[in-house]
Motif scaffolding. Structure first.
Motif, PDB file in Angstrom:
ATOM      1  N   PHE A 125       0.844  -1.198   0.000  1.00 60.02           N
ATOM      2  CA  PHE A 125       0.000   0.000   0.000  1.00 60.02           C
ATOM      3  C   PHE A 125       0.880   1.249   0.000  1.00 60.02           C
ATOM      4  O   PHE A 125       0.668   2.184  -0.785  1.00 60.02           O
ATOM      5  CB  PHE A 125      -0.910  -0.013   1.232  1.00 60.02           C
ATOM      6  CG  PHE A 125      -1.779   1.205   1.367  1.00 60.02           C
ATOM      7  CD1 PHE A 125      -3.007   1.275   0.749  1.00 60.02           C
ATOM      8  CD2 PHE A 125      -1.358   2.290   2.125  1.00 60.02           C
ATOM      9  CE1 PHE A 125      -3.814   2.404   0.874  1.00 60.02           C
ATOM     10  CE2 PHE A 125      -2.144   3.424   2.248  1.00 60.02           C
ATOM     11  CZ  PHE A 125      -3.376   3.477   1.631  1.00 60.02           C
ATOM     12  N   ALA A 126       1.897   1.260   0.875  1.00 61.41           N
ATOM     13  CA  ALA A 126       2.802   2.402   0.945  1.00 61.41           C
ATOM     14  C   ALA A 126       3.536   2.600  -0.375  1.00 61.41           C
ATOM     15  O   ALA A 126       3.717   3.739  -0.841  1.00 61.41           O
ATOM     16  CB  ALA A 126       3.798   2.209   2.090  1.00 61.41           C
ATOM     17  N   GLU A 127       3.958   1.492  -1.005  1.00 61.88           N
ATOM     18  CA  GLU A 127       4.665   1.563  -2.284  1.00 61.88           C
ATOM     19  C   GLU A 127       3.819   2.255  -3.343  1.00 61.88           C
ATOM     20  O   GLU A 127       4.300   3.122  -4.094  1.00 61.88           O
ATOM     21  CB  GLU A 127       5.028   0.153  -2.738  1.00 61.88           C
ATOM     22  CG  GLU A 127       5.448   0.017  -4.189  1.00 61.88           C
ATOM     23  CD  GLU A 127       6.754   0.715  -4.525  1.00 61.88           C
ATOM     24  OE1 GLU A 127       6.973   1.031  -5.707  1.00 61.88           O
ATOM     25  OE2 GLU A 127       7.556   0.965  -3.603  1.00 61.88           O
ATOM     26  N   ARG A 128       2.546   1.906  -3.413  1.00 61.86           N
ATOM     27  CA  ARG A 128       1.683   2.483  -4.437  1.00 61.86           C
ATOM     28  C   ARG A 128       1.496   3.978  -4.206  1.00 61.86           C
ATOM     29  O   ARG A 128       1.535   4.774  -5.154  1.00 61.86           O
ATOM     30  CB  ARG A 128       0.318   1.780  -4.427  1.00 61.86           C
ATOM     31  CG  ARG A 128       0.363   0.285  -4.737  1.00 61.86           C
ATOM     32  CD  ARG A 128       0.556   0.020  -6.217  1.00 61.86           C
ATOM     33  NE  ARG A 128      -0.548   0.517  -7.017  1.00 61.86           N
ATOM     34  CZ  ARG A 128      -1.733  -0.098  -7.155  1.00 61.86           C
ATOM     35  NH1 ARG A 128      -1.976  -1.241  -6.513  1.00 61.86           N
ATOM     36  NH2 ARG A 128      -2.667   0.416  -7.934  1.00 61.86           N
ATOM     37  N   VAL A 129       1.295   4.373  -2.958  1.00 55.78           N
ATOM     38  CA  VAL A 129       1.083   5.791  -2.666  1.00 55.78           C
ATOM     39  C   VAL A 129       2.344   6.598  -2.965  1.00 55.78           C
ATOM     40  O   VAL A 129       2.283   7.658  -3.597  1.00 55.78           O
ATOM     41  CB  VAL A 129       0.655   5.990  -1.195  1.00 55.78           C
ATOM     42  CG1 VAL A 129       0.546   7.481  -0.867  1.00 55.78           C
ATOM     43  CG2 VAL A 129      -0.689   5.310  -0.929  1.00 55.78           C
ATOM     44  N   VAL A 130       3.494   6.085  -2.525  1.00 50.18           N
ATOM     45  CA  VAL A 130       4.751   6.789  -2.786  1.00 50.18           C
ATOM     46  C   VAL A 130       4.998   6.904  -4.289  1.00 50.18           C
ATOM     47  O   VAL A 130       5.424   7.952  -4.791  1.00 50.18           O
ATOM     48  CB  VAL A 130       5.929   6.074  -2.097  1.00 50.18           C
ATOM     49  CG1 VAL A 130       7.264   6.658  -2.558  1.00 50.18           C
ATOM     50  CG2 VAL A 130       5.811   6.189  -0.583  1.00 50.18           C
ATOM     51  N   GLY A 131       4.725   5.837  -5.031  1.00 50.68           N
ATOM     52  CA  GLY A 131       4.928   5.864  -6.473  1.00 50.68           C
ATOM     53  C   GLY A 131       4.086   6.916  -7.159  1.00 50.68           C
ATOM     54  O   GLY A 131       4.555   7.625  -8.066  1.00 50.68           O
ATOM     55  N   VAL A 132       2.834   7.042  -6.754  1.00 49.35           N
ATOM     56  CA  VAL A 132       1.948   8.046  -7.357  1.00 49.35           C
ATOM     57  C   VAL A 132       2.412   9.458  -6.995  1.00 49.35           C
ATOM     58  O   VAL A 132       2.384  10.365  -7.833  1.00 49.35           O
ATOM     59  CB  VAL A 132       0.493   7.813  -6.908  1.00 49.35           C
ATOM     60  CG1 VAL A 132      -0.392   8.999  -7.272  1.00 49.35           C
ATOM     61  CG2 VAL A 132      -0.055   6.542  -7.554  1.00 49.35           C
TER      62      VAL A 132
END
Length: 238
Positions: A125-132
């Motif tokens: 979840f954190a990975e997706r938010v940081v990526g965006v």
């Protein structure tokens, strides 16, 4: 051997081997039904018809079990695709999905919003938010602060929305509180009394119904709109 112990042993012998996923799912159902305070390893074992040692084997301590159950709530959120959506639309949709998940499991909201989860299952979840956020143009310390603003907003705001009344509060307190609120001194609290008809039971600190029963949809959308607007301004000011 006691009768209940014998029944439990019979059920445990007859069932298929227990799995970690089964324990976590059962704990989530138990917390949804009975509340977080009621969850103990012994109570859950009785509910499942197994020995408490079986639960410890699969999930560790109660704190670790609660962390795993909390992580399950995040895992169940199906995030939209990273690409094909504008970054601000994506963040807004994720915020709404997180709120929906917390509303489905309101008894876990205090854990999601106030305790460090001893688990790495939230990493995707954190990975997706940081990526965006990176794709939007945030980097360095700005990336960290904006990430914390987004996650802190969702978990903190909805935790406050879903806050519940302590178990030891006497019944009927709502009517008493409402009556007291309507008699506050207008000279001491002029802004509050002028707007009390709008604010009472609709605003933080002057409400008596939890968002569990009286969702604060419009307020959430307003707060989310302000967050996104602030992020856009921060990008253009770089």
């Amino acid at each position: 051997m006691g009768e209940s112990s014998g029944r439990r042993r019979g059920r445990q012998a007859a069932r298929n081997p227990l799995s970690r996923a089964e324990v976590i799912d059962a704990a989530l159902r138990y917390v949804d039904l009975h509340g977080l305070d009621a969850l103990t390893m012994r109570a859950l074992a009785t509910e499942m018809g197994v020995y408490p040692t079986a639960l410890y084997w699969h999930t560790g301590t109660k704190a670790q079990l609660v962390a795993a159950v909390s992580a399950r709530v995040l895992e169940d959120i199906v995030l939209p695709p990273d690409h094909g959506m504008a970054w601000d639309e994506w963040l807004a949709e994720v915020a709404r999905l997180c709120r929906q998940a917390m509303h489905r499991h309101p008894n876990l909201a205090p854990i999601l919003g106030s305790q460090l989860v001893v688990s790495t299952t939230a990493v995707p979840f954190a990975e997706r938010v940081v990526g965006v956020l990176e794709r939007a143009g945030f980097s360095g310390r700005d990336l960290v602060e904006v990430y914390n603003a987004v996650v802190g907003f969702v978990l903190g705001w909805v935790t406050l929305e879903l806050s519940s009344v302590p178990a030891d509060v006497e019944e009927g307190w709502q009517k008493e509180y409402a009556a007291q609120l309507r008699t506050v001194n207008p000279n001491a609290f002029p802004a509050l009394t002028r707007n009390l008809g709008l604010l009472e039971n609709n605003a933080f600190l002057v409400r008596w119904d939890s968002g569990r029963d009286r969702p604060m949809d419009r307020s959430f959308e307003t707060a989310l709109e302000l967050l996104i607007l602030g992020l856009r301004v921060k990008l253009t000011a770089k």
